[in-house]
Design a protein around this motif. Structure first.
Motif, short mmCIF file in Angstrom:
data_model
loop_
_atom_site.label_atom_id
_atom_site.label_comp_id
_atom_site.label_asym_id
_atom_site.label_seq_id
_atom_site.Cartn_x
_atom_site.Cartn_y
_atom_site.Cartn_z
N ALA A 8 0.91 -1.21 -0.02
CA ALA A 8 -0.10 -0.07 0.17
C ALA A 8 0.87 1.21 0.18
O ALA A 8 0.38 2.23 -0.34
N MET A 9 2.21 1.10 0.13
CA MET A 9 3.08 2.32 0.21
C MET A 9 3.09 3.14 -1.03
O MET A 9 2.87 2.64 -2.00
N PRO A 10 2.89 4.69 -0.91
CA PRO A 10 2.95 5.31 -2.30
C PRO A 10 4.12 5.26 -2.74
O PRO A 10 4.15 5.45 -4.01
N TRP A 11 5.22 5.34 -2.11
CA TRP A 11 6.40 5.08 -2.63
C TRP A 11 7.54 4.54 -1.57
O TRP A 11 7.34 4.53 -0.28
N ARG A 12 8.50 3.87 -2.17
CA ARG A 12 9.34 3.00 -1.18
C ARG A 12 10.86 3.43 -1.44
O ARG A 12 11.10 3.90 -2.51
N ASN A 13 11.52 3.42 -0.35
CA ASN A 13 12.81 3.52 -0.47
C ASN A 13 13.77 2.11 -0.26
O ASN A 13 12.93 1.13 0.10
N THR A 14 14.96 1.88 -0.52
CA THR A 14 15.75 0.86 -0.14
C THR A 14 15.40 0.18 1.19
O THR A 14 15.30 -1.13 1.10
#
Length: 587
Positions: free
Chosen positions: A129-135
């Motif tokens: 569900a995350m709108p954007w992800r980092n590493t």
């Protein structure tokens, strides 16, 4: 900063893979709010929120949060993380849902919270569900899958990652090693764009844990900068190979040793049956001011058990109390075993009763201790009490009960227990169960019944089963079955001196001297040497070891003189008893 952790058995667990490490990273992120705070007051409140949460005072943290006139995303992240860190995941979820603004740290925190609380499916739902992800988002999810042995899911995520770092690669290497996919782990290691000490240590540990010590050794030699973690893994590897001299040389040669390193070498000595050295090292470690942990104490108690050294065992028990480990269930189990091996079964029972909530292992440990002391009725009573406490017996429980039957000579009871295990509890008997039952039948002289049971076993009998039959044949002079049992043992292990010696003794008792000579010649031709017996005795603070035929002990002349004196006293007592008997008959 990345760091690693070993269990006393030498299993490497990189803290980078544990959720706790990821939690620490998240908390540190929350503790640097300069990017988000609008005023100095919010900044200071955020710092206090983090401190209160980490100290376990979540109620005070919530009061502070509720009284804040202005909150930023860091404030919300701090309280959300604080709740699940203190065991209130549902409250974290509620607060997360009501957050006015979320950033990637907010989402990563919830994923880590779900992983920490064994809710992987919910963690994955947040991830998707995350709108954007980092590493870090990908890494925390992969670490969760690895933690719960869902390596295939972790691998799929790893392949989908848009950007990977050294942590991503190391996580996957650890996952592959845990599932025994060593080749995949090595291929990934070889293709890493950059490696750190953690990557090297994970590979070395993985090789050790998968029984590929030579590969571990080669990699350790190639390691550019060796650290204490890799060294500890190699100590474990040397210990597993029985190469204690090499393990000790590596340990002594490393300057910066930590508690885990000490545990590795102490455990190595204890597991290889060199308990004296394990005790010496533990004493040296404590004198240096290093406080033992539960792993240290378990290993040292194991050493005391192997030596049947009650004095040292009681001293370790004092340390258990001193350092506050008396409620540690694994240590209590070790105390039960130690006191039992030292002949103090009442102390074993006391140690068991100290456990607040005994688990299956605890019950099995005390039942095994009672069985070893021949306390059949008590062992049965404890097994019934165990079931009364809603703990179902397993194969180990029944093995101990069968052993208790064997010590008490309860033949019918043993067969009833065996049938109960198979039919009522649907536990598939293993070789050790058959071996124990066959030994009971053999001791009772029911050799034909024992032989029939061997033939009905669903798998081939091992040397232990045939050894029990051979020993009974020696007692009851059943030459035919004895020859069969000896042949089976020699087929399984041609260098087993016991089979040759027992067969020879059986022939000698039957007056078959030609066969005795034949067996002795056969032993010589096969290069089989009789193993020397040995015993040990603890006097004061020193352990004295005696080998069969060895006269190297400095007090050998005095020992022989004392034995002669005791022998003469026994002979005199026998003569007096015989005289008294004659007088009573003719008086």
């Amino acid at each position: 900063m990345l760091f690693l952790r070993f269990t006393p058995q030498g299993t490497l667990k990189s803290a980078i893979f544990s959720t706790k490490f990821l939690i620490q990273c998240l908390v540190r992120s929350l503790s640097v709010p300069a990017k988000f705070s609008s005023t100095q007051d919010v900044y200071q409140c955020n710092l206090r929120l983090g401190r209160l949460s980490r100290a376990g005072n979540i109620q005070a943290a919530r009061q502070l949060f509720d009284t804040m006139s202005e909150r930023d995303v860091v404030s919300w992240n701090a309280i959300v993380t604080g709740y699940w860190q203190n065991g209130y995941l549902e409250e974290s979820k509620t607060l997360f849902a009501s957050m006015p603004v979320r950033n990637v740290i907010s989402w990563n925190s919830m994923i880590a919270g779900c992983v920490e609380n064994d809710r992987m499916n919910e963690a994955f739902d947040y991830f998707k569900a995350m709108p954007w992800r980092n590493t870090a988002s990908w890494n925390v999810m992969i670490s969760g899958f690895v933690k719960f042995n869902r390596v295939e899911d972790a691998s799929k995520l790893f392949e989908e990652m848009p950007s990977r770092n050294v942590i991503s690669f190391t996580l996957m290497i650890d996952g592959y090693m845990k599932t025994g996919e060593v080749d995949k782990a090595r291929a990934l290691f070889n293709h890493m764009p950059r490696r750190n000490v953690v990557s090297w240590a994970v590979m070395i540990s993985g090789y050790v844990n998968n029984g590929q010590f030579n590969e571990a050794r080669d990699l350790y030699e190639q390691m550019p900068v060796k650290n204490v973690v890799a060294m500890t893994s190699m100590i474990t590897g040397f210990s597993k190979q029985g190469m204690m001299d090499e393990a000790r040389a590596l340990f002594d040669g490393f300057k910066h040793k930590d508690l885990v390193s000490w545990n590795a070498i102490i455990t190595g000595y204890a597991q290889r049956g060199i308990g004296e050295e394990a005790l010496k090292l533990s004493s040296e470690m404590i004198k240096m001011g290093m406080q033992p942990d539960n792993f240290t104490l378990i290993s040292v108690l194991s050493a005391c058990s192997g030596l049947a050294s009650l004095k040292e065992g009681m001293q370790i028990h004092v340390l258990v109390i001193k350092y506050g480990f008396e409620s540690d269930i694994s240590i209590c189990n070790s105390l039960i075993t130690m006191y039992s091996k030292c002949g103090c079964i009442l102390d074993s029972e006391l140690a068991f009763r100290q456990i607040r909530k005994a688990n299956l292992i605890s019950w099995n440990t005390i039942i095994a201790a009672l069985a070893q002391h021949g306390l059949y009725r008590k062992a049965i009573a404890f097994s019934k009490e165990m079931e009364f406490n809603c703990i179902k017996p397993d194969g180990i429980t029944f093995l101990s009960l069968l052993s208790a039957c064997g010590h008490a000579g309860k033949v019918n009871e043993s067969t009833n227990l065996f049938d109960l295990m198979v039919k009522a509890y649907e536990i598939a008997p293993r070789s050790v169960h058959y071996s124990c039952l066959i030994d009971i039948l053999c001791r009772a002289g029911q050799l034909d019944k024992a032989c029939k049971l061997i033939q009905e076993m669903p798998f081939d009998a091992d040397a232990g089963v045939w050894g029990a039959l051979l020993a009974a044949c020696n007692v009851y002079l059943n030459i035919e079955l004895g020859e069969l049992a000896a042949k089976k043992i020699v087929d399984l292990n041609p260098q087993n001196s016991g089979a040759y010696v027992m067969l020879s003794n059986m022939y000698a008792r039957a007056g078959m001297w030609d066969e005795v000579i034949r067996v002795r010649v056969l032993m010589k031709d096969q290069g089989v040497k009789k193993q020397r017996g040995y015993s040990w005795l603890e006097i004061g603070d020193k352990m004295h070891l005696f080998l069969g035929g060895d006269i190297s002990h400095p007090d050998t002349p005095r020992i022989h003189l004392e034995l002669k004196r005791i022998s003469l006293q026994m002979k005199a007592i026998d003569d007096i008893a015989e005289t008294v008997l004659l007088w009573s008959c003719f008086g």
